[in-house]
Design an enzyme around this catalytic site. Structure first.
Site, PDB file in Angstrom:
ATOM      1  N   HIS A 212     -52.388  44.899  43.046  1.00 43.81           N
ATOM      2  CA  HIS A 212     -53.261  46.018  42.665  1.00 43.81           C
ATOM      3  C   HIS A 212     -52.458  47.260  42.292  1.00 43.81           C
ATOM      4  CE1 HIS A 212     -57.460  44.617  44.010  1.00 43.81           C
ATOM      5  NE2 HIS A 212     -56.693  43.569  43.770  1.00 43.81           N
ATOM      6  N   SER A 216     -52.945  43.126  37.170  1.00 42.20           N
ATOM      7  CA  SER A 216     -52.713  41.742  36.766  1.00 42.20           C
ATOM      8  C   SER A 216     -51.914  41.656  35.476  1.00 42.20           C
ATOM      9  CB  SER A 216     -54.063  41.047  36.535  1.00 42.20           C
ATOM     10  OG  SER A 216     -54.756  40.904  37.742  1.00 42.20           O
ATOM     11  N   LYS A 240     -66.970  35.134  37.458  1.00 41.82           N
ATOM     12  CA  LYS A 240     -66.098  34.094  36.909  1.00 41.82           C
ATOM     13  C   LYS A 240     -65.393  33.345  38.054  1.00 41.82           C
ATOM     14  CE  LYS A 240     -62.742  33.393  33.233  1.00 41.82           C
ATOM     15  NZ  LYS A 240     -61.808  34.028  32.289  1.00 41.82           N
ATOM     16  N   ASP A 241     -64.965  34.080  39.071  1.00 39.63           N
ATOM     17  CA  ASP A 241     -64.346  33.436  40.229  1.00 39.63           C
ATOM     18  C   ASP A 241     -65.351  32.576  40.991  1.00 39.63           C
ATOM     19  OD1 ASP A 241     -61.827  34.364  39.749  1.00 39.63           O
ATOM     20  OD2 ASP A 241     -61.894  36.002  41.191  1.00 39.63           O
ATOM     21  N   GLU A 284     -46.212  13.941  52.803  1.00 37.25           N
ATOM     22  CA  GLU A 284     -47.434  14.140  52.030  1.00 37.25           C
ATOM     23  C   GLU A 284     -47.064  14.397  50.570  1.00 37.25           C
ATOM     24  OE1 GLU A 284     -49.912  12.976  53.847  1.00 37.25           O
ATOM     25  OE2 GLU A 284     -51.132  14.792  53.991  1.00 37.25           O
TER      26      GLU A 284
END
Lengths: 402, 252
Positions: A212, A216, A240-241, A284
């Site tokens: 922040h 971005s 959108k998220d 894994e």
């Protein structure tokens, strides 16, 4: 939100502790580039996965017993006798895999769009710290059911530290709390497995703080020129998220309900037995590329160093990549090598999954060499010799003109 | 580009499947189980027959320590039938007033006990080999119920004799030989429903039963999963149209 802040009491409270205006500033009005594509959904998805892991993990810890004689039984008790215990455990086990899927895509997005470059180097470092903490947490979590793969995975991985000259052996015994992986090891792994996710939360806060502060990156990889480049986070990116989270949860539920053991290993439903070594010990899936690098080097210490270097080299990425252009969209040569690197990692994954014999050995060696070649030689050279395509003037310009 | 990302992801997910196919074991033939697929459920009649095979044959050597007698109500037995089955087994009781150990009849809340008091006794009675607990055998082996079915139904030669080491040849066992003598022969049990008890029939039924023993939640899991995914599809669809509507006036 504004209506809420007009309320007298809320205003009085917010004046004394500005939590609401803070939330308004960072979650709603937060200026976000208007051109983010779906590759930018994976940060919030990683956050969602982390929350899912913590919530299911806390409830599982209420029913689990971290003792070498009881751990396996207590997991089966969760699966059979605890109400919806099977759901919780499968969510947690598959959630770990999905957390890694999401985080790997998140990192790949950062690599493709040059999100690690100035001024976001610290943001990138914090992300790598989260990755390392996740790996430690996932490894220790896999030990907790105390099945055969838990026990032998713990044995193989902790033994890596014995490769360190002189102090290696004492370090390993210190990690084990004894002379072999045993109850003391299980207990401390449980304690740390519970602790580390909260450390991850702390680093995520720093990660978001750094984000922040510098805002971005975006698919064009260019700096913002003014308010016309931005839209508010809410409602545009919240919705959108939310859509991305829905798609994520559908895929997650498909594995969770219809193939809950697909990404696990059947041997882990056999209780740990120090006297019986499984024919084929594999970690894994999310560790397989690194495991392949470890085994590609014929020397134990060399393998451990190479595996460590494969992650730590990423910390130097902002300086190894000499190009000043961030986004691969404008880097015709780099773009190809980005995809080649992903293919190399998939090849390494297959090498890690297969026994180190036959053609898998030279293949894993070639793929390991290429991995380091990409970062140490190719990236600096590409940055110097590549002719980037012309950059647009601003984020808003090509968008608003079109 | 998106397709490329997805195919790489898909490949990465296939890796563990590749890892499991290692070893010199024969791959068991695929059986069409009633519990396969999205809508798969257990065949209750088959599970009851499988229980009869387990009790009549397997239970002589193998325990089922995670399955409680009362769990059998889920496959169609009544409370009284469960009590009757439990009463055939003896489990450890509390110490008596003299401090001596006691035994008692099993109750519905007890689990199927191992026929041996401890692992050493089990080995002593089985030529040094330890008969495993069967609760999880259908999910602790690659190919699960197909493996169990192939191992006991297909793997032994007719009139199999042990080799010089006392082991029997069985291609489905890791390493190709197994200490367990052929457990099944025709009419080893008498089915309550009159089904002819062939080796194929018994091995199939008991494999299905052991799958239920390993994953008793399977039917619940698939039924809940269907509802959850349908709900998520609607919710995600609503998110998508909301997103389209909100972004309609934003140049991006």
């Amino acid at each position: 939100m504004q209506a809420l802040l007009n309320n007298g009491f809320v205003r009085w409270f917010d004046n004394r502790l500005p939590v609401l205006s803070w939330a308004n500033h960072h979650l709603m009005e937060y200026p976000t580039p208007r051109n983010l594509n779906y590759a930018w959904n994976f940060g919030s998805l990683a956050g969602l996965a982390l929350v899912l892991q913590i919530v299911t993990g806390i409830v599982l810890a209420m029913h689990y017993t971290p003792h070498a004689d009881m751990a396996f039984d207590s997991v089966e008790r969760i699966m059979r006798d605890v109400n919806y215990g099977w759901l919780l455990r499968y969510m947690h086990a598959n959630g770990a895999s999905f957390f890694f899927i999401v985080v790997y895509i998140h990192i790949a997005r950062g690599l493709y769009y040059g999100s690690y470059k100035a001024p976001r180097e610290v943001l990138w470092w914090l992300g790598l710290v989260i990755l390392l903490l996740m790996m430690a947490t996932a490894f220790m979590g896999y030990v907790l059911p105390w099945g055969q793969m838990s026990f032998w995975g713990a044995t193989v991985i902790t033994n890596l530290f014995s490769a360190i000259p002189v102090i290696g052996e004492p370090i390993v015994q210190w990690l084990w709390g004894g002379f072999a992986v045993g109850n003391a090891t299980l207990n401390r792994f449980f304690s740390l497995h519970f602790l580390l996710p909260f450390v991850v939360v702390g680093v995520v806060v720093l990660h978001l703080w750094a984000l922040h502060h510098k805002k971005s990156n975006n698919p064009l990889g260019i700096d913002y020129k003014g308010p016309q480049d931005f839209i508010t986070f809410h409602p545009y990116y919240t919705i959108k998220d939310a859509f991305g989270a829905g798609v994520f949860l559908i895929l997650f539920a498909t594995f969770l309900f219809y193939a809950p053991n697909y990404m696990g290993h059947p041997d882990n439903y056999i209780p740990a037995d120090p006297l019986v070594t499984p024919a084929h010990i594999v970690p894994e899936w999310y560790f397989l590329p690194f495991y392949a690098i470890l085994r590609a080097i014929p020397d134990k210490l060399g393998g451990v160093l190479a595996m460590g270097a494969s992650i730590f080299i990423l910390f130097l990425l902002p300086w190894l990549d000499t190009s000043r252009i961030r986004s691969a969209t404008f880097r015709p040569v780099f773009k190809w090598f980005f995809w080649l690197l992903l293919v190399d990692l998939v090849v390494l994954g297959f090498c890690g999954a297969n026994p180190p014999e036959g053609f898998w050995v030279p293949l894993s060696q070639v793929a390991t060499v290429y991995y380091f070649l990409h970062f140490l030689i190719l990236l600096p050279l590409i940055g110097w010799f590549e002719r980037p395509r012309p950059l647009p003037d601003s984020i808003a310009k090509p968008v608003l003109k079109a | 580009m998106k397709r490329l990302i997805l195919s790489i992801l898909a490949l990465a997910l296939l890796v563990p499947a590749g890892a499991q196919a290692a070893g010199d074991q024969a791959v068991p033939p695929e059986h069409h189980w009633s519990f396969n697929g999205i809508f798969g459920t257990y065949d209750r009649a088959q599970l009851l027959r499988g229980l009869e095979v387990y009790r009549g044959v397997c239970a002589n050597c193998h325990g089922l320590k995670y399955v409680r007698f009362r769990d059998l109500e889920a496959i169609g037995l009544s409370e009284d039938e469960v009590k009757a089955i439990a009463s055939n087994y003896t489990v450890e009781g509390d110490v008596d007033s003299f401090g001596d150990p006691t035994t008692r009849e099993a109750k519905p809340f007890d689990a199927f006990p191992s026929p041996f008091p401890n692992d050493e006794a089990a080995r002593a009675s089985n030529g040094g080999a330890l008969p495993i607990d069967l609760s999880l055998v259908a999910k602790s082996r690659v190919h699960g119920p197909d493996y169990v079915h192939a191992l006991i139904g297909l793997g032994y030669e007719e009139n199999a004799e042990p080799g010089p080491t006392g082991l029997y040849h069985n291609p489905y066992m890791a390493g190709g030989s197994i200490a367990m003598p052929p457990p099944l022969f025709d009419d080893a049990v008498e089915y309550h429903d009159g089904t002819p008890a062939t080796v194929e029939q018994m091995s199939t039924d008991v494999s299905a039963f052991l799958m239920w023993a390993a994953e008793p939640e399977l039917e619940d899991r698939k039924a809940i999963g269907l509802k959850v995914i349908l709900f998520l599809l609607v919710l995600t669809g609503l998110f998508y149209v909301s997103k389209r509507k909100l972004w309609a006036n934003v140049e991006h």
